[in-house]
Design a protein around this motif. Structure first.
Motif, PDB file in Angstrom:
ATOM      1  N   THR A  69       0.836  -1.196   0.000  1.00 22.34           N
ATOM      2  CA  THR A  69       0.000   0.000   0.000  1.00 22.34           C
ATOM      3  C   THR A  69       0.872   1.248   0.000  1.00 22.34           C
ATOM      4  O   THR A  69       2.089   1.169   0.219  1.00 22.34           O
ATOM      5  CB  THR A  69      -0.924   0.006   1.225  1.00 22.34           C
ATOM      6  OG1 THR A  69      -0.119   0.012   2.427  1.00 22.34           O
ATOM      7  CG2 THR A  69      -1.811  -1.225   1.243  1.00 22.34           C
ATOM      8  N   ASN A  70       0.273   2.406  -0.228  1.00 20.84           N
ATOM      9  CA  ASN A  70       1.045   3.652  -0.174  1.00 20.84           C
ATOM     10  C   ASN A  70       1.153   4.131   1.270  1.00 20.84           C
ATOM     11  O   ASN A  70       0.567   3.543   2.193  1.00 20.84           O
ATOM     12  CB  ASN A  70       0.412   4.724  -1.072  1.00 20.84           C
ATOM     13  CG  ASN A  70      -1.030   5.034  -0.675  1.00 20.84           C
ATOM     14  OD1 ASN A  70      -1.394   5.067   0.503  1.00 20.84           O
ATOM     15  ND2 ASN A  70      -1.872   5.277  -1.677  1.00 20.84           N
ATOM     16  N   ASP A  71       1.904   5.215   1.460  1.00 22.16           N
ATOM     17  CA  ASP A  71       2.190   5.683   2.817  1.00 22.16           C
ATOM     18  C   ASP A  71       0.919   6.090   3.565  1.00 22.16           C
ATOM     19  O   ASP A  71       0.779   5.812   4.766  1.00 22.16           O
ATOM     20  CB  ASP A  71       3.153   6.875   2.769  1.00 22.16           C
ATOM     21  CG  ASP A  71       4.542   6.475   2.305  1.00 22.16           C
ATOM     22  OD1 ASP A  71       4.845   5.269   2.337  1.00 22.16           O
ATOM     23  OD2 ASP A  71       5.322   7.365   1.905  1.00 22.16           O
ATOM     24  N   GLU A  72      -0.028   6.725   2.889  1.00 24.04           N
ATOM     25  CA  GLU A  72      -1.264   7.162   3.546  1.00 24.04           C
ATOM     26  C   GLU A  72      -2.095   5.965   3.993  1.00 24.04           C
ATOM     27  O   GLU A  72      -2.624   5.933   5.121  1.00 24.04           O
ATOM     28  CB  GLU A  72      -2.086   8.048   2.594  1.00 24.04           C
ATOM     29  CG  GLU A  72      -1.478   9.409   2.296  1.00 24.04           C
ATOM     30  CD  GLU A  72      -0.320   9.334   1.318  1.00 24.04           C
ATOM     31  OE1 GLU A  72      -0.144   8.278   0.661  1.00 24.04           O
ATOM     32  OE2 GLU A  72       0.428  10.327   1.201  1.00 24.04           O
ATOM     33  N   GLN A  73      -2.208   4.974   3.130  1.00 25.57           N
ATOM     34  CA  GLN A  73      -2.984   3.776   3.481  1.00 25.57           C
ATOM     35  C   GLN A  73      -2.312   2.999   4.608  1.00 25.57           C
ATOM     36  O   GLN A  73      -2.978   2.468   5.492  1.00 25.57           O
ATOM     37  CB  GLN A  73      -3.145   2.895   2.242  1.00 25.57           C
ATOM     38  CG  GLN A  73      -4.001   3.510   1.148  1.00 25.57           C
ATOM     39  CD  GLN A  73      -3.950   2.715  -0.144  1.00 25.57           C
ATOM     40  OE1 GLN A  73      -2.938   2.094  -0.471  1.00 25.57           O
ATOM     41  NE2 GLN A  73      -5.045   2.737  -0.896  1.00 25.57           N
ATOM     42  N   TYR A  95       5.625   5.964   6.031  1.00 24.66           N
ATOM     43  CA  TYR A  95       6.901   5.595   5.424  1.00 24.66           C
ATOM     44  C   TYR A  95       7.935   5.127   6.443  1.00 24.66           C
ATOM     45  O   TYR A  95       9.016   4.672   6.068  1.00 24.66           O
ATOM     46  CB  TYR A  95       7.478   6.777   4.628  1.00 24.66           C
ATOM     47  CG  TYR A  95       7.929   7.951   5.463  1.00 24.66           C
ATOM     48  CD1 TYR A  95       9.225   8.017   5.964  1.00 24.66           C
ATOM     49  CD2 TYR A  95       7.061   8.997   5.750  1.00 24.66           C
ATOM     50  CE1 TYR A  95       9.646   9.101   6.724  1.00 24.66           C
ATOM     51  CE2 TYR A  95       7.470  10.072   6.516  1.00 24.66           C
ATOM     52  CZ  TYR A  95       8.755  10.123   6.999  1.00 24.66           C
ATOM     53  OH  TYR A  95       9.160  11.190   7.756  1.00 24.66           O
TER      54      TYR A  95
END
Length: 512
Positions: free
Chosen positions: A368-372, A427
């Motif tokens: 997933t990305n950092d926000e998720q 992150y």
């Protein structure tokens, strides 16, 4: 009482006898007896047990290292008339991967013999198709001499001084080492872990007599010319929001005013943007806190380390937030688990179950990305951390500090604020494993060459390791990239020319 590990016998019976003799005549309380029993269990585990924290896998590459030819070869199926009580499933061979398209290819066409081209009916057979297969071929090291011939010109009509044609600038002037030789030398030693004396032997087999002293001089001279590239990499590292740090021992024989058996240190720092990772090594004779202060001077961001106090000073600098490593915390509880009687569970399992849940959540958010990932940690990791904190507060005062479990609990309590900080951003990492993976090639190489001879050589090794490991992290083949850089470095005239040599700026480089 702690027995020095170097004096421990390999025989468990002798080990037990040594402990009994050491305890003879002493009045010991129950806590001391428990501590000594745990030390005995851990020492036996370190001497004779598995070194990995993972469960044993009979099919693992490590366990099959010495009999892989026997275990991986195709098994012969049993004859149909043999009695089989419980058939063992045979592992199917995986589909063969195609050979890389970039490899040069030599096509060999196979024709039918002339006498088979005439059919029984009298007609001549015609080609209607073809079948192809590919076979890998390896050509042994090819060594050749590049002879530079510089023409000299003069004018017959006057007395003007003769003019000699230029030749390309060389990295090491007046040396017989071409960029390809230097790249192969550095790759062989620092990527493949082959000591210089073995590479000297390889060259001797091909009729080239070069002493290891000459090879060592080329390594140091190459590192001096490559220093500006590493300086740019350090600028990239210090600009990143997160840096991992670790250190490991190194023996340097000819340290000024130091005994040859003294321990020196190799430090590793890794960070940078995800698409431009940087791995830097630095050699020092000290492990004092002034070393990370110097290496990270001017840095602001998150710093991931283990619990070593040498990082305290740099972590106290304004703008630096220190993260704790959950892998180290888990390791402590695994050691505590090993001291328990077989088949019994205890408090160590309770902590490990919760820590493993945290790692399971990280695996869930890996892609997933950092926000998720941040949202996932807030929803799932923080409740688990709250459970673990409640367990820690309850258990901390109930265990003996010097026991294996007490040390694990103490480590967790002392580092709690740093350990939970990874939930502040998506992150941020849960552990320092990237630094431990980055330093592993150096540790593996050290098993082959054992020590450095001089501080100058150790500094050169740190610099070359920085280059090849950063190249690998950015998807470059180390030999191809080193040759590319060494060929162009003498022609650099500006900062832009130098930046173009960084692994993430020079595109894909073919090795062929």
């Amino acid at each position: 009482m702690i027995l020095p590990s170097e004096s421990l016998p390999n025989d468990p019976t002798m080990l037990k006898q040594m402990l009994l003799e050491a305890l003879a005549g002493r009045q010991l309380d129950q806590n001391t007896i428990q501590q000594l029993q745990e030390e005995n269990t851990l020492l036996r585990q370190r001497l004779f047990g598995r070194k990995s924290e993972q469960s044993a896998d009979p099919n693992s590459p490590q366990l099959g290292m010495f009999n892989e030819a026997e275990t991986l070869a195709d098994e012969t199926p049993a004859a149909e008339d043999e009695e089989t009580v419980a058939p063992t499933p045979v592992k199917k061979r995986g589909k063969r991967k195609p050979l890389p398209a970039a490899l040069p290819r030599v096509e060999i066409v196979h024709e039918l013999p002339e006498h088979e081209l005439t059919c029984e009916c009298g007609c001549r057979k015609q080609t209607i198709g073809e079948e192809t297969s590919e076979q890998l071929e390896i050509i042994p090291m090819q060594i050749r001499v590049i002879k530079h011939v510089r023409k000299v010109y003069a004018c017959k009509g006057c007395e003007t001084a003769p003019v000699t044609a230029d030749k390309p600038a060389q990295l090491i002037e007046k040396s017989m080492a071409s960029p390809s030789v230097l790249a192969m030398l550095l790759t062989t030693k620092y990527v493949d872990g082959v000591p210089l004396h073995r590479f000297e032997t390889v060259l001797n087999r091909h009729g080239i007599e070069l002493s290891r002293q000459t090879l060592a001089r080329w390594v140091i001279q190459s590192s001096e010319h490559l220093q500006p590239v590493v300086n740019l990499m350090r600028d990239q590292l210090l600009a990143s929001p997160l840096i991992h740090c670790d250190e490991t021992r190194l023996q340097v024989l000819k340290e000024p005013d130091r005994d040859p058996s003294s321990q020196s240190w190799m430090w590793v720092q890794t960070g940078g943007p995800p698409d431009h990772p940087v791995v830097l090594f630095d050699y020092t004779s000290s492990r004092a806190q002034d070393v990370p202060l110097r290496l990270l001077e001017g840095y602001q961001g998150y710093l991931m380390t283990d619990d070593y106090a040498g990082y305290n000073a740099v972590a106290a600098q304004p703008g630096i937030e220190r993260l704790g490593c959950w892998a180290h915390a888990r390791r402590k509880f695994i050691e505590a688990q090993k001291t328990q009687p077989k088949g019994k569970t205890g408090r160590a399992e309770m902590a490990l179950n919760l820590i493993n849940k945290l790692y399971g959540i990280e695996r869930e958010g890996k892609d997933t990305n950092d926000e998720q990932r941040l949202l996932l940690r807030q929803q799932k990791s923080e409740p688990v951390l709250a459970q673990l904190k409640a367990w820690l507060d309850k258990t901390h005062g109930q265990v003996t500090p010097q026991s294996a479990l007490g040390k694990a609990v103490g480590y967790l309590a002392n580092n709690w604020s740093k350990l939970i900080r990874y939930t502040e951003a998506g992150y941020l990492p849960i552990d320092n494993n990237p630094a431990e993976r980055a330093i592993r090639p150096f540790v593996i190489g050290r098993k082959n060459w054992l020590f450095s001879d001089t501080p100058k050589g150790a500094h050169a090794s740190a610099l070359i390791y920085s280059l090849v490991e950063t190249a690998k992290a950015n998807g470059q083949e180390p030999y191809a990239w080193l040759r590319y850089v060494l060929e162009r470095l003498p022609l650099v005239n500006s900062a832009e020319d130098l930046e173009a040599l960084l692994p993430w700026n020079c595109g894909s480089i073919a090795i062929y």
